[in-house]
Design a protein around this motif. Structure first.
Motif, PDB file in Angstrom:
ATOM      1  N   LEU A 145      81.988  32.667 151.785  1.00  0.00           N
ATOM      2  CA  LEU A 145      80.551  32.383 151.949  1.00  0.00           C
ATOM      3  C   LEU A 145      79.779  33.438 150.967  1.00  0.00           C
ATOM      4  O   LEU A 145      78.523  33.231 151.266  1.00  0.00           O
ATOM      5  CB  LEU A 145      80.059  32.851 153.469  1.00  0.00           C
ATOM      6  CG  LEU A 145      81.190  31.847 154.439  1.00  0.00           C
ATOM      7  CD1 LEU A 145      80.773  32.368 155.894  1.00  0.00           C
ATOM      8  CD2 LEU A 145      80.816  30.490 154.448  1.00  0.00           C
ATOM      9  N   GLY A 146      80.180  34.078 150.143  1.00  0.00           N
ATOM     10  CA  GLY A 146      79.491  34.888 149.104  1.00  0.00           C
ATOM     11  C   GLY A 146      79.464  36.342 148.973  1.00  0.00           C
ATOM     12  O   GLY A 146      78.674  36.788 148.215  1.00  0.00           O
ATOM     13  N   ILE A 147      80.208  36.820 149.734  1.00  0.00           N
ATOM     14  CA  ILE A 147      80.476  38.507 149.541  1.00  0.00           C
ATOM     15  C   ILE A 147      81.267  38.739 148.363  1.00  0.00           C
ATOM     16  O   ILE A 147      82.383  38.102 148.300  1.00  0.00           O
ATOM     17  CB  ILE A 147      80.997  39.202 150.886  1.00  0.00           C
ATOM     18  CG1 ILE A 147      80.216  38.837 152.078  1.00  0.00           C
ATOM     19  CG2 ILE A 147      81.677  40.413 150.631  1.00  0.00           C
ATOM     20  CD1 ILE A 147      78.870  39.738 152.025  1.00  0.00           C
ATOM     21  N   SER A 148      80.679  39.633 147.559  1.00  0.00           N
ATOM     22  CA  SER A 148      81.412  39.692 146.281  1.00  0.00           C
ATOM     23  C   SER A 148      81.810  41.144 145.956  1.00  0.00           C
ATOM     24  O   SER A 148      82.398  41.495 145.000  1.00  0.00           O
ATOM     25  CB  SER A 148      80.505  39.329 145.013  1.00  0.00           C
ATOM     26  OG  SER A 148      80.054  38.056 145.110  1.00  0.00           O
ATOM     27  N   LYS A 149      81.370  42.012 146.775  1.00  0.00           N
ATOM     28  CA  LYS A 149      81.656  43.584 146.701  1.00  0.00           C
ATOM     29  C   LYS A 149      81.569  44.212 148.182  1.00  0.00           C
ATOM     30  O   LYS A 149      80.840  43.791 149.053  1.00  0.00           O
ATOM     31  CB  LYS A 149      80.565  44.391 146.199  1.00  0.00           C
ATOM     32  CG  LYS A 149      80.455  45.922 146.043  1.00  0.00           C
ATOM     33  CD  LYS A 149      79.181  46.171 145.274  1.00  0.00           C
ATOM     34  CE  LYS A 149      79.453  47.909 145.393  1.00  0.00           C
ATOM     35  NZ  LYS A 149      78.684  48.672 146.418  1.00  0.00           N
ATOM     36  N   ILE A 150      82.796  44.901 148.420  1.00  0.00           N
ATOM     37  CA  ILE A 150      82.960  45.319 149.979  1.00  0.00           C
ATOM     38  C   ILE A 150      83.185  46.899 149.804  1.00  0.00           C
ATOM     39  O   ILE A 150      84.215  47.306 149.075  1.00  0.00           O
ATOM     40  CB  ILE A 150      84.261  44.577 150.540  1.00  0.00           C
ATOM     41  CG1 ILE A 150      84.178  42.936 150.570  1.00  0.00           C
ATOM     42  CG2 ILE A 150      84.817  45.397 151.742  1.00  0.00           C
ATOM     43  CD1 ILE A 150      85.267  42.489 151.091  1.00  0.00           C
ATOM     44  N   ASN A 151      82.334  47.505 150.531  1.00  0.00           N
ATOM     45  CA  ASN A 151      82.550  48.949 150.565  1.00  0.00           C
ATOM     46  C   ASN A 151      83.621  49.584 151.431  1.00  0.00           C
ATOM     47  O   ASN A 151      83.535  48.913 152.698  1.00  0.00           O
ATOM     48  CB  ASN A 151      81.163  49.581 150.780  1.00  0.00           C
ATOM     49  CG  ASN A 151      80.336  49.527 149.808  1.00  0.00           C
ATOM     50  OD1 ASN A 151      80.433  48.743 148.751  1.00  0.00           O
ATOM     51  ND2 ASN A 151      78.949  50.282 149.852  1.00  0.00           N
ATOM     52  N   PHE A 152      84.614  50.375 151.025  1.00  0.00           N
ATOM     53  CA  PHE A 152      85.611  50.653 151.993  1.00  0.00           C
ATOM     54  C   PHE A 152      85.819  52.313 151.828  1.00  0.00           C
ATOM     55  O   PHE A 152      86.192  52.769 150.716  1.00  0.00           O
ATOM     56  CB  PHE A 152      86.910  49.686 151.321  1.00  0.00           C
ATOM     57  CG  PHE A 152      87.897  49.698 152.449  1.00  0.00           C
ATOM     58  CD1 PHE A 152      87.644  48.902 153.379  1.00  0.00           C
ATOM     59  CD2 PHE A 152      88.847  50.760 152.434  1.00  0.00           C
ATOM     60  CE1 PHE A 152      88.809  48.756 154.370  1.00  0.00           C
ATOM     61  CE2 PHE A 152      89.999  50.422 153.380  1.00  0.00           C
ATOM     62  CZ  PHE A 152      89.856  49.594 154.276  1.00  0.00           C
ATOM     63  N   TYR A 153      85.597  52.778 153.000  1.00  0.00           N
ATOM     64  CA  TYR A 153      86.278  54.263 152.761  1.00  0.00           C
ATOM     65  C   TYR A 153      86.747  54.851 153.983  1.00  0.00           C
ATOM     66  O   TYR A 153      87.612  55.498 153.989  1.00  0.00           O
ATOM     67  CB  TYR A 153      84.798  55.163 152.433  1.00  0.00           C
ATOM     68  CG  TYR A 153      85.186  56.503 152.572  1.00  0.00           C
ATOM     69  CD1 TYR A 153      85.804  57.235 151.687  1.00  0.00           C
ATOM     70  CD2 TYR A 153      84.422  57.378 153.575  1.00  0.00           C
ATOM     71  CE1 TYR A 153      86.146  58.812 151.593  1.00  0.00           C
ATOM     72  CE2 TYR A 153      84.774  58.626 153.322  1.00  0.00           C
ATOM     73  CZ  TYR A 153      85.726  59.368 152.459  1.00  0.00           C
ATOM     74  OH  TYR A 153      85.948  60.699 152.691  1.00  0.00           O
ATOM     75  N   THR A 154      86.128  54.856 155.176  1.00  0.00           N
ATOM     76  CA  THR A 154      86.602  55.613 156.379  1.00  0.00           C
ATOM     77  C   THR A 154      87.961  55.316 156.680  1.00  0.00           C
ATOM     78  O   THR A 154      88.642  56.208 157.003  1.00  0.00           O
ATOM     79  CB  THR A 154      85.696  55.060 157.586  1.00  0.00           C
ATOM     80  OG1 THR A 154      84.263  55.203 157.223  1.00  0.00           O
ATOM     81  CG2 THR A 154      86.132  55.920 158.918  1.00  0.00           C
ATOM     82  N   GLU A 155      88.668  54.032 156.537  1.00  0.00           N
ATOM     83  CA  GLU A 155      90.103  53.928 157.052  1.00  0.00           C
ATOM     84  C   GLU A 155      90.953  54.389 155.971  1.00  0.00           C
ATOM     85  O   GLU A 155      91.953  54.858 156.237  1.00  0.00           O
ATOM     86  CB  GLU A 155      89.969  52.206 156.914  1.00  0.00           C
ATOM     87  CG  GLU A 155      91.104  51.505 157.939  1.00  0.00           C
ATOM     88  CD  GLU A 155      90.841  50.140 158.038  1.00  0.00           C
ATOM     89  OE1 GLU A 155      89.983  49.804 158.479  1.00  0.00           O
ATOM     90  OE2 GLU A 155      92.129  49.517 157.573  1.00  0.00           O
ATOM     91  N   MET A 156      90.286  54.319 154.606  1.00  0.00           N
ATOM     92  CA  MET A 156      91.155  54.929 153.370  1.00  0.00           C
ATOM     93  C   MET A 156      91.313  56.355 153.771  1.00  0.00           C
ATOM     94  O   MET A 156      92.333  56.931 153.763  1.00  0.00           O
ATOM     95  CB  MET A 156      90.340  54.640 152.255  1.00  0.00           C
ATOM     96  CG  MET A 156      91.128  55.349 150.919  1.00  0.00           C
ATOM     97  SD  MET A 156      90.271  54.881 149.466  1.00  0.00           S
ATOM     98  CE  MET A 156      88.756  55.498 149.512  1.00  0.00           C
TER      99      MET A 156
END
Ligand SMILES: [Zn+2]
Length: 336
Positions: A228-239
């Motif tokens: 639907l248009g998301i092109s960047k995903i921030n990911f930290y806590t789980e990592m």
């Protein structure tokens, strides 16, 4: 391939319906495994330093290490400042060689957010650095040794479509972080993304959308959000949580261990695994593979990836080339 501007990278992602993972670096330990994951996955990657994490790292020390690593690999790497809140931090990041800055003024009223973001865009764009803005407020928290208090998304602070249009038109940002049920840190209950809102914002403005608070969102929801248009995903806590768990298991199994270097290797292997797994879910895996016909620089069917700066039609201006161009122009003018 070296460093890439946020705008070029996310426009490619948006056009080709995948998302680029933006992984927070909170110490030197993170750099190699994230880069290795990108190489092995043939995936573009965004490494980002958050202002809220400055208590753990030195921006001026860590940026050259990321830039050096990025120059040696054949996948596109973007270095982003995450949640820059102060003018000084933005300028420090640009000066340190970041190819993108997120300016987060979302806690202020829309008028103030627009006025201040516009100023940052003018400065950043003048040296080829991309800008991510935010409207609507993404709640939650990410700092501390214990697990963050779980947060629930507040519908009141969701991004409004008409605000997104106004913000985009008046600021000229390259990407927009939206509040659509996502929160930083950990979720209270199940995340409940407002997909309809993502779709509406995406159709209303022509810039890539960013989803913060990626940890805890189910894979199927990521895929739907990307479609639907998301092109960047921030990911930290789980990592981070997964890396700590791996370290804890290793220490439990090896109580005699006194080698931090060995412990660090365990942590790095786990970070790499998490990042590779996310790249697969986000659809960025194999985007830069040799047999891929997609080119990140110009979208031509057969041009491949090597040396995009030499391609006359390339949309991408690689950061190094840009610096070279500016230097030449400045020197040329001085000589005149
Ligand atoms: Zn965020």
């Amino acid at each position: 391939m070296s460093l890439i501007n946020l705008k070029d990278l996310l426009n490619h992602a948006s056009k080709n319906k995948y998302a680029v993972g933006a992984f927070n670096v909170t110490s030197m330990t993170f750099i190699d495994p994230i880069i290795e994951a990108a190489i092995e996955s043939n995936s573009p990657v965004i490494m980002q330093l958050a202002e809220v994490h400055f208590r753990y790292l030195n921006l001026e020390h860590i940026a050259p290490a990321i830039i050096r690593a990025a120059r040696e690999v054949n996948v596109p790497v973007c270095i982003n400042l995450d949640h820059g809140k102060n003018f000084e931090t933005i300028i420090r990041a640009i000066r340190a060689g970041f190819t993108s800055v997120m300016f987060d003024c979302s806690a202020e009223p829309l008028e103030v957010n627009i006025a201040r973001t516009k100023e940052i865009v003018k400065i950043a764009h003048s040296v080829g650095v991309g800008v991510e803005g935010e409207i609507g407020n993404i709640g939650g928290e990410v700092v501390g040794t214990a697990a963050p208090t779980p947060h629930e998304a507040n519908v009141e602070s969701f991004t409004k479509v008409e605000d997104a249009i106004r913000f985009y038109e008046e600021t000229g940002v390259d990407a927009l972080a939206i509040s659509v049920g996502n929160v930083h840190g950990t979720y209270k209950g199940e995340p409940n993304l407002d997909f309809e809102r993502i779709d509406k914002i995406n159709k209303a403005i022509p810039i890539p959308l960013v989803l913060h608070g990626g940890s805890g969102i189910p894979d199927a929801d990521f895929k739907k959000a990307i479609s639907l248009g998301i092109s960047k995903i921030n990911f930290y806590t789980e990592m981070s949580a997964s890396a700590v768990k791996a370290a804890r298991n290793f220490l439990n199994e090896n109580p005699e261990c006194i080698s931090y270097a060995d412990l660090s290797k365990i942590v790095q292997a786990d970070i790499k695994k998490t990042v590779m797994n996310r790249m697969e879910v986000f659809g960025s895996k194999n985007i830069t593979a040799a047999d891929k016909t997609l080119c990140i620089s110009c979208d031509e069917v057969s041009c491949g990836l090597e040396d995009p700066k030499l391609k006359p039609q390339a949309n991408t201006i690689v950061y190094d080339t840009l610096v070279e161009m500016i230097s030449k122009e400045v020197l040329g003018n001085i000589k005149k």
